[in-house]
Each structure stands twice: as structure tokens, then as C-alpha cells.
Write an enzyme that holds these catalytic residues in place. Sequence first.
Site, PDB file in Angstrom:
ATOM      1  N   CYS A  35      14.808 -38.271 -55.733  1.00  0.00           N
ATOM      2  CA  CYS A  35      14.869 -39.020 -54.496  1.00  0.00           C
ATOM      3  C   CYS A  35      16.358 -39.392 -54.328  1.00  0.00           C
ATOM      4  O   CYS A  35      16.720 -39.810 -53.091  1.00  0.00           O
ATOM      5  CB  CYS A  35      14.153 -40.051 -54.425  1.00  0.00           C
ATOM      6  N   CYS A 104      15.723 -49.425 -51.230  1.00  0.00           N
ATOM      7  CA  CYS A 104      16.495 -49.932 -52.383  1.00  0.00           C
ATOM      8  C   CYS A 104      16.331 -51.126 -52.888  1.00  0.00           C
ATOM      9  O   CYS A 104      16.211 -51.474 -54.153  1.00  0.00           O
ATOM     10  CB  CYS A 104      17.946 -49.763 -51.637  1.00  0.00           C
TER      11      CYS A 104
END
Lengths: 144, 395
Positions: A35, A104
Amino acid sequence: MALYSETVMDHFQHPRNVGKMEDADGIGEVGNAKCGDIMRMYIKVRDGIITDVSFITFGCGSAIASSSMATEMIKGKPIEEALELSNKAVAQALDGLPAHKLHCSVLAEEAVRAAVKDYYDKNGIAYDPAMFGGDCAECHLNQE
Amino acid sequence: MYVYADNAATTQVSRRAAEAMLPYFTEVYGNASSLHTPGQRAMEALQAAREAVAKAINADHKEIYFTGGGSEADNQAIISGAMMGARQGKKHIISTAFEHHAVLHTLDKLKKQGFEVTLLPVHENGVVTPEDVAAAIREDTALVTVMFVNNEIGTIQPIADIARVCHEKGVLMHTDAVQAVGHIPVDVKALDVDMLSMAAHKFHGPKGVGALYARKGIAVVNVIEGGQQERGKRGGTENIPGIVGMAAAIGEATEHLEDDMKYVTGLRERLIEELSKIPHSRLNGDREKRVPGTVNFCFEGIEGESLLLWLDAKGVAASSGSACTSGSLDPSHVLLALGLPHEVAHGSLRLSLSVYNTPEEIEHIIQAVPEVVDYLRGMSPVWDELERGERPHLI
Ligand SMILES: Cc1ncc(COP(=O)(O)O)c(C=O)c1O
């Protein structure tokens, strides 16, 4: 670059608490290289307090900044408080993240929790497994 | 020092092009469709520009259609080729896996209209072979569209050989030459392509203007309906300053082509030589068959966006094909088409040079890149695992 706030750029260019920790009491790693981001968080615990914390991260600017900010937010705090750290709080402390970068901050929250769970496991401390959900829900590759 | 090394994204407008454009904003601002003198002067400029662009690629001026850039030219070429085929009951189109989205998304649209699309593999070196094309051609193939130069890795495709294969089987051939025109010789007669797309801003002309070359006999289909501009094939008042700028830029680029190619290739070779010394790095795309200015590397254990941000801070403008820079979960389709694993593709860096770059700037890049790669590897859990043998090196 105006993609990120000044705070994000500051934490990206001057990451706090970066580096490996040789004698950590708990280590949590989340994310997936496929990812494009992996965070590893190290914690040191004394009497229920996170006395030291550090991280290493493979990822984009916001991943590095989120890790750095998360370490600052839990350092010196009781474990219970660290477990309450939310991705929203991390993103807010960074003066916001672009929408497609919010995952994130989710990773940062999860890295903290993974490190605490590792500490509990290593020290035989009982906990409710429901406290620790699955890993990074947003980062699963579904487009392969 | 700040070095602009992202010329495949767009270029600085040359002084000559900028100066050529200026009078067409404030002095010769007539509408080229108007009968009065100011309008006729604009029409003359349009005609001169058309001839200059045609000459640069060895075409006839009647074969040039100005567009609003490279994407529009790609859309128009592919739709025109598809419609010509459909009239004969041919509804199959061949392209490649690493085309620009202007091509791929147009093909997706045609798929919804009943066309079948075959995307050819581009092999590990990023070069399509004429044999692959020949093998994919069917009775009902209407069009083959293969890019001349790939925008991310810079590899040059054997367009003349592919066109020959197509024409042997009566199939139309289009090439997206957006990254080729002004960088390598482009002669539509020698290539024998039916259609070709270009964009001024990739060769030191202005943004938002491009052209479609369509050989005589191609039934060009409108993408934009409107007035009779561009012989009725592209409605809308012509962007005269932009078109004049494009003509000046293409003239300048083709006049100096040989010298510029030699100069830029020299800069590129120095970059490749030095960046190859970084351990666990890989040059993407064929070593030889590449456009002078474009270099693409992968560095294992790091992520492209943080690499770009650091390079920007150190005075280098570059680009990457990492997921974070592509705005999706996946890294660039070009790098994946080369067969690179996701985790390697995330760590890509494209440096694209132009004649405006100096040897000193190249030395600056050569110094900055290894520093940043080392720094990011030092804080990367992926690199940590690679170093400790817990994860196998892929490059
Ligand atoms: C190969 C290729 N095709 C098409 C385009 C689209 O051109 P434009 O941005 O002028 O529409 C580009 C550049 O962006 C390109 O590199």
C-alpha cells in the site's frame, strides 16, 4: 508545497522521536509495503507511563508527519491515555491533512495501539481483545 | 540552487516562443474568422503556424488540426479511428498497457459503446514489439494506437515498424507523440502513421494547445462541436497566441534537434551513471531505446512522495509514480505494466531534463538524490527488514 500545512511539513522535515529503540517494551507495526506505508512504533513503559517512544516509517510525507506527531502526543502519558489517541486528534494537531491522506493518521493511531498490545502481550497483562480491532481498515488492497 | 527536472510534466516556455506570442494578445487580437483586417491578420498567423507545425513533422498543412492540447488530440484521433472502423463493422482496437490516461480513458469510453480493446504487454524493458502487434490484429481490428515515447520511463517504441505491420493488414495506426515531438526526429511520412498527437507545452511552447496530425483521407470526427474552425473539425475561436507559440517552439526545437539531443543525452548519461551506484536501485525502461531527457529509477525501501518532498526542499523538482503521488491506492500503471512489484514501484523517481538544464545542475541532483535516499532508508521499517534479511531484496 501547499499540499500540506506548515505543521505537517515541520514534522516531516524535522521528525520528532525518529529511530529504532533497542530496549523497547512494546513494538507495534502496521500498514503494508504494497500500500505504500508502514509504521513501526516503539514504546518504553514504567509504572503504566509511556516514558519513551520512537518510530520509523516507510511512507509519504503525511505518514511520516503523523507518526512524529503521534509520538509527541503519547510521550509521558499513561497507557490508558495513549490508547485514547484518535486519528482525528493526530490530524487536528497537524492542522489538518488532505482528505486522501487521512488514512495516514489512522495508521498512526493503530501503530500506537499495536505497540501497547505488544507490551501487554509480552508482560502477560490481561486486556479485552475487543479493545484492539483489526489493522488498517482503509489500506487493504482491493484494486490488485 | 533550484533545479527543474520535471520537463516530462511540462516545460519552460522558450523566450522565442513567448516573444512570438506577445503581439497576439495586445496587437493582433482579431478573431481569425472575422472579415476585417485585424481578423485577417490573425488568420494569416494561424495559417503560417499551421505550415510551420506541418513542416516540422513533414506533413501537409491540410493535415494539421489544432486542439486544446495533447489529451484532446488523443481523444479525437482515437474516436476518429474507431468511427472509421465501425462503419465497416470493425470494432476492435489495440493499444498498450502503459499509455497515457488520455488514451486509456478514451478506450474505456469506447468499450462502453461496444468496442473491444486489447492492451498489449510492454515487457520488462518498456518496449512493445511489432510482433506483439501483428499477433493481436484481427479481422475486425479498426485501429492500433501506441505511444511514441512513454511519459514516465521515456522508452521509444518502434512506431515505423508497428505502422508497417498495421498497414499490411489494412488497420489504421495512431501514435501519441506528445513526448516525442521536439525531442527526437518525428517524420510522419517516414513513420507512415495515419494519425499523431502532440502538445506544445512539452517542447517549450505554451500549455493548452496541441495538434492532431491526420493523414489525408482520415475522416476526422469532432470532439468539440461548434463553428467552422479547423475546417469544421474543432469548434471554438482559435487560440492564436497559443498556436503561434506552438509554431515558434516547434520550429526552434526542430532546428536544433541534433545538437540538443546530443547535449541532453550527455546530461542524462551522467545521471544514470551516478544514480545507478545507489545500492538496490534500478533504472526503469530500456537502457538504449529512450528519449534523451527522461530517466526513471526505483529505490528499494523508500516511498516516492517523501522522496519528492525532500528533493524539493533540497532544490530539485522531480516526479514519482508512487500511489501517494498518483492519488490512488496503486502506484503508477506504467511501472506495474513493467512487472514491478507494488512495493518497488512506490519508490520511483522520474527526472526529466531539457536543454535548459546545465551540467552544474546535474551535479546538484547527483548529490541530492543519494543523500535523500540514504536518509529515508535510515528511517524505513521496510529497509530495516531488507537489511536484516527478514525481507528479500527485489532489486
Ligand atoms: C504521453 C502523453 N500523452 C498525452 C498527454 C496529455 O497532454 P496535455 O496535458 O497537453 O493534454 C501527456 C502529458 O500530459 C503525455 O505525456
